[in-house]
Design a protein around this motif. Sequence first.
Motif, PDB file in Angstrom:
ATOM      1  N   TRP A 104       0.829  -1.204   0.000  1.00 28.45           N
ATOM      2  CA  TRP A 104       0.000   0.000   0.000  1.00 28.45           C
ATOM      3  C   TRP A 104       0.871   1.264   0.000  1.00 28.45           C
ATOM      4  O   TRP A 104       0.601   2.221  -0.740  1.00 28.45           O
ATOM      5  CB  TRP A 104      -0.923   0.019   1.209  1.00 28.45           C
ATOM      6  CG  TRP A 104      -2.137  -0.861   1.175  1.00 28.45           C
ATOM      7  CD1 TRP A 104      -2.522  -1.775   2.106  1.00 28.45           C
ATOM      8  CD2 TRP A 104      -3.166  -0.888   0.169  1.00 28.45           C
ATOM      9  NE1 TRP A 104      -3.698  -2.381   1.750  1.00 28.45           N
ATOM     10  CE2 TRP A 104      -4.128  -1.844   0.567  1.00 28.45           C
ATOM     11  CE3 TRP A 104      -3.363  -0.204  -1.033  1.00 28.45           C
ATOM     12  CZ2 TRP A 104      -5.267  -2.125  -0.184  1.00 28.45           C
ATOM     13  CZ3 TRP A 104      -4.497  -0.490  -1.785  1.00 28.45           C
ATOM     14  CH2 TRP A 104      -5.431  -1.429  -1.362  1.00 28.45           C
ATOM     15  N   LEU A 105       1.914   1.272   0.822  1.00 26.37           N
ATOM     16  CA  LEU A 105       2.774   2.459   0.895  1.00 26.37           C
ATOM     17  C   LEU A 105       3.562   2.654  -0.397  1.00 26.37           C
ATOM     18  O   LEU A 105       3.767   3.786  -0.849  1.00 26.37           O
ATOM     19  CB  LEU A 105       3.726   2.347   2.087  1.00 26.37           C
ATOM     20  CG  LEU A 105       3.087   2.312   3.477  1.00 26.37           C
ATOM     21  CD1 LEU A 105       4.165   2.256   4.559  1.00 26.37           C
ATOM     22  CD2 LEU A 105       2.175   3.501   3.706  1.00 26.37           C
ATOM     23  N   ALA A 187       7.472   8.933  11.287  1.00 27.70           N
ATOM     24  CA  ALA A 187       8.814   8.575  10.822  1.00 27.70           C
ATOM     25  C   ALA A 187       9.316   9.508   9.734  1.00 27.70           C
ATOM     26  O   ALA A 187      10.528   9.691   9.568  1.00 27.70           O
ATOM     27  CB  ALA A 187       8.816   7.133  10.309  1.00 27.70           C
ATOM     28  N   GLY A 188       8.389  10.131   8.987  1.00 23.81           N
ATOM     29  CA  GLY A 188       8.808  10.976   7.880  1.00 23.81           C
ATOM     30  C   GLY A 188       8.680  12.458   8.110  1.00 23.81           C
ATOM     31  O   GLY A 188       8.826  13.244   7.164  1.00 23.81           O
ATOM     32  N   ARG A 197       9.120  11.085   2.592  1.00 29.51           N
ATOM     33  CA  ARG A 197       8.350  10.845   3.809  1.00 29.51           C
ATOM     34  C   ARG A 197       7.740   9.447   3.792  1.00 29.51           C
ATOM     35  O   ARG A 197       7.720   8.761   4.821  1.00 29.51           O
ATOM     36  CB  ARG A 197       7.272  11.915   3.978  1.00 29.51           C
ATOM     37  CG  ARG A 197       7.817  13.266   4.456  1.00 29.51           C
ATOM     38  CD  ARG A 197       6.726  14.242   4.823  1.00 29.51           C
ATOM     39  NE  ARG A 197       6.123  14.872   3.649  1.00 29.51           N
ATOM     40  CZ  ARG A 197       6.611  15.949   3.037  1.00 29.51           C
ATOM     41  NH1 ARG A 197       7.732  16.511   3.455  1.00 29.51           N
ATOM     42  NH2 ARG A 197       5.992  16.482   2.000  1.00 29.51           N
ATOM     43  N   ILE A 198       7.258   9.011   2.636  1.00 29.16           N
ATOM     44  CA  ILE A 198       6.710   7.659   2.550  1.00 29.16           C
ATOM     45  C   ILE A 198       7.830   6.627   2.623  1.00 29.16           C
ATOM     46  O   ILE A 198       7.675   5.558   3.239  1.00 29.16           O
ATOM     47  CB  ILE A 198       5.873   7.503   1.265  1.00 29.16           C
ATOM     48  CG1 ILE A 198       4.675   8.459   1.305  1.00 29.16           C
ATOM     49  CG2 ILE A 198       5.393   6.061   1.108  1.00 29.16           C
ATOM     50  CD1 ILE A 198       3.876   8.502   0.022  1.00 29.16           C
ATOM     51  N   ARG A 203      10.695   2.345   5.742  1.00 30.01           N
ATOM     52  CA  ARG A 203      11.830   1.884   6.547  1.00 30.01           C
ATOM     53  C   ARG A 203      11.398   1.564   7.968  1.00 30.01           C
ATOM     54  O   ARG A 203      11.834   0.564   8.562  1.00 30.01           O
ATOM     55  CB  ARG A 203      12.941   2.939   6.563  1.00 30.01           C
ATOM     56  CG  ARG A 203      13.716   3.049   5.261  1.00 30.01           C
ATOM     57  CD  ARG A 203      14.968   3.896   5.435  1.00 30.01           C
ATOM     58  NE  ARG A 203      14.668   5.267   5.811  1.00 30.01           N
ATOM     59  CZ  ARG A 203      14.416   6.247   4.942  1.00 30.01           C
ATOM     60  NH1 ARG A 203      14.435   5.986   3.630  1.00 30.01           N
ATOM     61  NH2 ARG A 203      14.163   7.476   5.371  1.00 30.01           N
ATOM     62  N   GLU A 204      10.519   2.399   8.513  1.00 32.91           N
ATOM     63  CA  GLU A 204      10.029   2.144   9.867  1.00 32.91           C
ATOM     64  C   GLU A 204       9.261   0.832   9.920  1.00 32.91           C
ATOM     65  O   GLU A 204       9.422   0.041  10.867  1.00 32.91           O
ATOM     66  CB  GLU A 204       9.136   3.309  10.311  1.00 32.91           C
ATOM     67  CG  GLU A 204       8.447   3.094  11.650  1.00 32.91           C
ATOM     68  CD  GLU A 204       9.416   2.976  12.807  1.00 32.91           C
ATOM     69  OE1 GLU A 204       9.039   2.350  13.813  1.00 32.91           O
ATOM     70  OE2 GLU A 204      10.555   3.494  12.714  1.00 32.91           O
ATOM     71  N   TRP A 205       8.419   0.574   8.925  1.00 32.57           N
ATOM     72  CA  TRP A 205       7.655  -0.675   8.897  1.00 32.57           C
ATOM     73  C   TRP A 205       8.585  -1.875   8.779  1.00 32.57           C
ATOM     74  O   TRP A 205       8.416  -2.876   9.488  1.00 32.57           O
ATOM     75  CB  TRP A 205       6.660  -0.664   7.736  1.00 32.57           C
ATOM     76  CG  TRP A 205       5.963  -1.970   7.565  1.00 32.57           C
ATOM     77  CD1 TRP A 205       6.274  -2.962   6.679  1.00 32.57           C
ATOM     78  CD2 TRP A 205       4.858  -2.466   8.332  1.00 32.57           C
ATOM     79  NE1 TRP A 205       5.441  -4.040   6.838  1.00 32.57           N
ATOM     80  CE2 TRP A 205       4.552  -3.749   7.853  1.00 32.57           C
ATOM     81  CE3 TRP A 205       4.090  -1.931   9.365  1.00 32.57           C
ATOM     82  CZ2 TRP A 205       3.526  -4.521   8.373  1.00 32.57           C
ATOM     83  CZ3 TRP A 205       3.055  -2.691   9.900  1.00 32.57           C
ATOM     84  CH2 TRP A 205       2.776  -3.967   9.399  1.00 32.57           C
TER      85      TRP A 205
END
Length: 576
Positions: A104-105, A187-188, A197-198, A203-205
């Motif tokens: 999705w991201l 995170a972004g 930002r996405i 990266r956080e996910w």
Amino acid sequence: MSASTHWLATASAQAVLERGGNAFDAAVAGGFVLHVVEPHLNGPGGDLVGIFATAADPATPVVLMGQGPAPMGASIAHFRAEGLTSVPGAGGLAAAVPGAVDAWLTLLRDHGTWELADVLSFAIGYARDGHALSPTAAATIDRVADLFQQDWPSSAALWMPEGTAPAAGTIVRNPAYAAVLEELVAAGTRSPDRASRIDAALREWRRGRVAHEASDFLARAHRHSDGRDHPGVITPADFAGFSAGYEPAVSVEVWGHTVAKAGAWTQGPALLQTLLILEGLEPSAIDPATAEGAHAIVEALKLALADRDAYFGDGDVPLPELLEPSYLAARRAQIGAAASREWRPGAVGGQEPFRPPLREDGAAPASAGTGEPTVARSGETRGDTCHIDVVDRWGNIIAVTPSGGWLQSSPTIPTLGFCLGTRLQMTWLDPASPSALHPGRRPRTTLTPTLVLRDGQAVMAMGTPGGDQQEQWQVPVLVRVLVGGYSPQQAIDAPSLHTTALIDSFWPRTWQPAGVVVEARIGEVIIDQLEARGHVVTRAGEWALGRVSAVGIDRDRATVWAAANPRGMQGYAAGR
């Protein structure tokens, strides 16, 4: 126009379109809402398959690949050492690497226009502030209440906070998942532009709290569907090593249209085989409203699905040979006047087809025809899924089928508010299988949205929940639209049917020779005629089979349309 299997997802997607977002912004917003409002049908710990065409290139269907692979510790040898002869249908040992959120991201970054915070605001709101629990979700929780209370206390804490299964309509909240989504946005915050930002959220996910806490939690032994306790094998490195992406579609020409699907790591090409087999018959002989047509459709599906189980997987699949006209003509000739009771894969390229064990299920197939999960108190799970379609004013069009990570899949990770999926149950613990369990390889999935093109331009995106029935419920709709002249809504509303004479993709991998499930309103005359041909018919109710939804573009009139499914009284289409 937007259509989905839950009205809140449709409403959210439509709100994005009304505020100037494009189809991809809208689909992502609706997709995250589906995580919240249909948690028994999909979740952030699951996966998805999408297919789309952009306004800039309406002639090129693109597959959104959101199916994670088997973790590196998920080997046949390891499962055998755990005393297993098949991959469990419930429990963290059956978890593939989650792919839905990553996909999705990725879609939003590459094809959307909105900021992540705005897109996720709908799902965050429903998770934090609450939504009404659907009747099917409530029923699912009730079926696994004993399992939750006795063996999965973290799931009981989230879904049964009062100690009993909640009633339909209860306002439920999931603040832990809302916090996960807010962390992705946060995170972004220091990144200079929308795409970066996405990327920060991705990266956080992949590397942040979710990866570590999910892996740590599932490493503890817990109850699986075999009735024993096993630890999971997924690690933070498995999360970090996966990235969703895009693939070319597999397309065929049929009845003056191009029908596009994902590759043979899904069951999608089985629909293409079925349509090409049927195209060689007279239109009157494939009308689903007649016994002759219903018989032809069921028998063609049996042949295509046998090829699926013999050849499909995430590897070297002889797909060109399986879609070759002379091969399909030979398969068409195998359709006789009576129902086949054999499992009949074809032979291609001198390759011996894989022959999985045929474990006949003596149970009545009615539950398999409901289109909703069937869950036993032991944790035995047959999960279903959900679907969303969106088309915008510019001509971007997309269909996505998210699934996995069902609330009944494995224990809830309490700090995250969701569980991981069980997609590995679709693999075999037999190295000879094209869909054998291999570390780093994708399980062959049942998720299978469809894109239809005419004169080189996309005109319809569609799909349905239903596991092994997904292709089966789409075939009659496509035949009615492309051959019978039905409108999409008329085709969706018309009585549906499917065969159970296939090897179930879900644990415990049984089959029911000659079984056909029909909606009773197809008529007693047709049912009698099918039984006279040797089909073992189960009546599934008046409105029970499938939840197909669709959107499209009428390029002759320069308008868009949407169609939703009345079954379950939860799907919704909206537009302006």
